[in-house]
Design a protein around this motif. Structure first.
Motif, PDB file in Angstrom:
ATOM      1  N   MET A   1       0.822  -1.190   0.000  1.00 35.02           N
ATOM      2  CA  MET A   1       0.000   0.000   0.000  1.00 35.02           C
ATOM      3  C   MET A   1       0.865   1.253   0.000  1.00 35.02           C
ATOM      4  N   GLY A   2       1.996   1.229   0.725  1.00 37.12           N
ATOM      5  CA  GLY A   2       2.882   2.376   0.766  1.00 37.12           C
ATOM      6  C   GLY A   2       3.427   2.736  -0.609  1.00 37.12           C
ATOM      7  N   ASN A   3       3.636   1.720  -1.459  1.00 33.42           N
ATOM      8  CA  ASN A   3       4.137   1.956  -2.810  1.00 33.42           C
ATOM      9  C   ASN A   3       3.118   2.716  -3.651  1.00 33.42           C
ATOM     10  N   ARG A   4       1.837   2.373  -3.489  1.00 41.95           N
ATOM     11  CA  ARG A   4       0.773   3.068  -4.223  1.00 41.95           C
ATOM     12  C   ARG A   4       0.718   4.535  -3.817  1.00 41.95           C
ATOM     13  N   ARG A   5       0.894   4.769  -2.538  1.00 45.34           N
ATOM     14  CA  ARG A   5       0.883   6.143  -2.037  1.00 45.34           C
ATOM     15  C   ARG A   5       2.053   6.931  -2.625  1.00 45.34           C
ATOM     16  N   GLY A   6       3.205   6.300  -2.667  1.00 45.52           N
ATOM     17  CA  GLY A   6       4.377   6.943  -3.258  1.00 45.52           C
ATOM     18  C   GLY A   6       4.177   7.238  -4.727  1.00 45.52           C
ATOM     19  N   GLU A   7       3.544   6.307  -5.435  1.00 47.20           N
ATOM     20  CA  GLU A   7       3.252   6.528  -6.857  1.00 47.20           C
ATOM     21  C   GLU A   7       2.278   7.676  -7.049  1.00 47.20           C
ATOM     22  N   ARG A   8       1.248   7.744  -6.172  1.00 45.80           N
ATOM     23  CA  ARG A   8       0.283   8.849  -6.252  1.00 45.80           C
ATOM     24  C   ARG A   8       0.961  10.191  -5.988  1.00 45.80           C
ATOM     25  N   GLU A   9       1.812  10.224  -4.972  1.00 51.63           N
ATOM     26  CA  GLU A   9       2.529  11.458  -4.642  1.00 51.63           C
ATOM     27  C   GLU A   9       3.437  11.876  -5.798  1.00 51.63           C
ATOM     28  N   GLN A  10       4.092  10.909  -6.419  1.00 58.78           N
ATOM     29  CA  GLN A  10       4.961  11.210  -7.560  1.00 58.78           C
ATOM     30  C   GLN A  10       4.133  11.732  -8.731  1.00 58.78           C
ATOM     31  N   ALA A  11       2.973  11.120  -8.980  1.00 61.84           N
ATOM     32  CA  ALA A  11       2.100  11.573 -10.067  1.00 61.84           C
ATOM     33  C   ALA A  11       1.609  12.997  -9.802  1.00 61.84           C
ATOM     34  N   THR A  12       1.272  13.298  -8.553  1.00 59.70           N
ATOM     35  CA  THR A  12       0.833  14.650  -8.186  1.00 59.70           C
ATOM     36  C   THR A  12       1.964  15.646  -8.390  1.00 59.70           C
ATOM     37  N   GLU A  13       3.162  15.256  -7.981  1.00 61.07           N
ATOM     38  CA  GLU A  13       4.329  16.127  -8.151  1.00 61.07           C
ATOM     39  C   GLU A  13       4.631  16.352  -9.630  1.00 61.07           C
ATOM     40  N   ASP A  14       4.537  15.306 -10.433  1.00 64.54           N
ATOM     41  CA  ASP A  14       4.759  15.433 -11.878  1.00 64.54           C
ATOM     42  C   ASP A  14       3.720  16.369 -12.496  1.00 64.54           C
ATOM     43  N   ARG A  15       2.478  16.211 -12.095  1.00 60.16           N
ATOM     44  CA  ARG A  15       1.406  17.053 -12.632  1.00 60.16           C
ATOM     45  C   ARG A  15       1.622  18.505 -12.235  1.00 60.16           C
ATOM     46  N   ARG A  16       2.014  18.723 -11.000  1.00 58.17           N
ATOM     47  CA  ARG A  16       2.273  20.081 -10.514  1.00 58.17           C
ATOM     48  C   ARG A  16       3.404  20.727 -11.335  1.00 58.17           C
ATOM     49  N   ARG A  17       4.451  19.942 -11.623  1.00 57.98           N
ATOM     50  CA  ARG A  17       5.559  20.455 -12.432  1.00 57.98           C
ATOM     51  C   ARG A  17       5.073  20.820 -13.832  1.00 57.98           C
ATOM     52  N   GLU A  18       4.227  19.978 -14.422  1.00 50.55           N
ATOM     53  CA  GLU A  18       3.663  20.274 -15.745  1.00 50.55           C
ATOM     54  C   GLU A  18       2.843  21.564 -15.711  1.00 50.55           C
ATOM     55  N   LEU A  19       2.073  21.759 -14.652  1.00 52.40           N
ATOM     56  CA  LEU A  19       1.268  22.968 -14.530  1.00 52.40           C
ATOM     57  C   LEU A  19       2.154  24.200 -14.364  1.00 52.40           C
ATOM     58  N   LEU A  20       3.235  24.062 -13.612  1.00 47.73           N
ATOM     59  CA  LEU A  20       4.172  25.182 -13.464  1.00 47.73           C
ATOM     60  C   LEU A  20       4.851  25.507 -14.789  1.00 47.73           C
ATOM     61  N   GLU A  21       5.148  24.489 -15.586  1.00 44.98           N
ATOM     62  CA  GLU A  21       5.743  24.730 -16.904  1.00 44.98           C
ATOM     63  C   GLU A  21       4.755  25.464 -17.808  1.00 44.98           C
ATOM     64  N   ALA A  22       3.474  25.101 -17.738  1.00 47.59           N
ATOM     65  CA  ALA A  22       2.446  25.821 -18.498  1.00 47.59           C
ATOM     66  C   ALA A  22       2.346  27.254 -18.001  1.00 47.59           C
ATOM     67  N   ALA A  23       2.386  27.439 -16.682  1.00 49.81           N
ATOM     68  CA  ALA A  23       2.339  28.791 -16.113  1.00 49.81           C
ATOM     69  C   ALA A  23       3.538  29.612 -16.580  1.00 49.81           C
ATOM     70  N   ASP A  24       4.712  28.987 -16.623  1.00 55.27           N
ATOM     71  CA  ASP A  24       5.909  29.679 -17.118  1.00 55.27           C
ATOM     72  C   ASP A  24       5.706  30.179 -18.548  1.00 55.27           C
ATOM     73  N   ARG A  25       5.128  29.324 -19.387  1.00 54.02           N
ATOM     74  CA  ARG A  25       4.906  29.733 -20.783  1.00 54.02           C
ATOM     75  C   ARG A  25       3.971  30.934 -20.863  1.00 54.02           C
ATOM     76  N   VAL A  26       2.928  30.936 -20.054  1.00 59.68           N
ATOM     77  CA  VAL A  26       1.982  32.060 -20.063  1.00 59.68           C
ATOM     78  C   VAL A  26       2.637  33.314 -19.500  1.00 59.68           C
ATOM     79  N   VAL A  27       3.398  33.158 -18.430  1.00 56.88           N
ATOM     80  CA  VAL A  27       4.093  34.311 -17.838  1.00 56.88           C
ATOM     81  C   VAL A  27       5.086  34.900 -18.834  1.00 56.88           C
ATOM     82  N   LEU A  28       5.806  34.052 -19.566  1.00 59.74           N
ATOM     83  CA  LEU A  28       6.744  34.550 -20.580  1.00 59.74           C
ATOM     84  C   LEU A  28       6.018  35.350 -21.662  1.00 59.74           C
ATOM     85  N   ARG A  29       4.797  34.949 -21.949  1.00 59.34           N
ATOM     86  CA  ARG A  29       4.010  35.632 -22.972  1.00 59.34           C
ATOM     87  C   ARG A  29       3.303  36.870 -22.421  1.00 59.34           C
TER      88      ARG A  29
END
Length: 120
Positions: A1-29
């Motif tokens: 079960m701990g592994n699933r939690r770690g995978e979820r946390e990693q997926a959330t972190e990856d998604r957050r990074r993707e959203l920040l990259e999108a925000a960076d593109r908008v801020v640059l524009r």
């Protein structure tokens, strides 16, 4: 079960990074006028999803500030740690700081003069 939690946390972190990259593109524009609507559209999501990850524009602003400040501080530390004379280190550090602003002026404007209460 701990592994699933770690995978979820990693997926959330990856998604957050993707959203920040999108925000960076908008801020640059768009600079300080970057809106949550524009950032959500750039990321291909709805605004509520953006709010779920960052809370509000202030939360997104803080996440972007940390992202850019950490990168700038790493570059400044490298300039300060260079095995040169004091004057050369100071010049290199100032050049690093000013070059970062020159390379991404819209990011600098967004972070220093946020619109819509981003500095909250």
């Amino acid at each position: 079960m701990g592994n699933r939690r770690g995978e979820r946390e990693q997926a959330t972190e990856d998604r957050r990074r993707e959203l920040l990259e999108a925000a960076d593109r908008v801020v640059l524009r768009d600079g300080p006028g970057a809106s949550m609507n524009a950032i959500a559209a750039e990321a291909g999501i709805t605004k509520p999803i953006l709010y779920r990850h960052f809370g509000d524009k202030g939360g997104l602003y803080r996440a972007l500030a940390v992202r850019h400040t950490d990168a700038l501080l790493a570059a400044l530390r490298a300039a300060l740690d260079a095995p040169t004379g004091r004057r050369e280190r100071v010049e290199a550090t100032l050049d690093t700081y000013l070059s970062a602003i020159e390379a991404r002026p819209q990011v600098y404007r967004f972070l220093m003069h946020p619109a819509d209460g981003g500095a909250a």
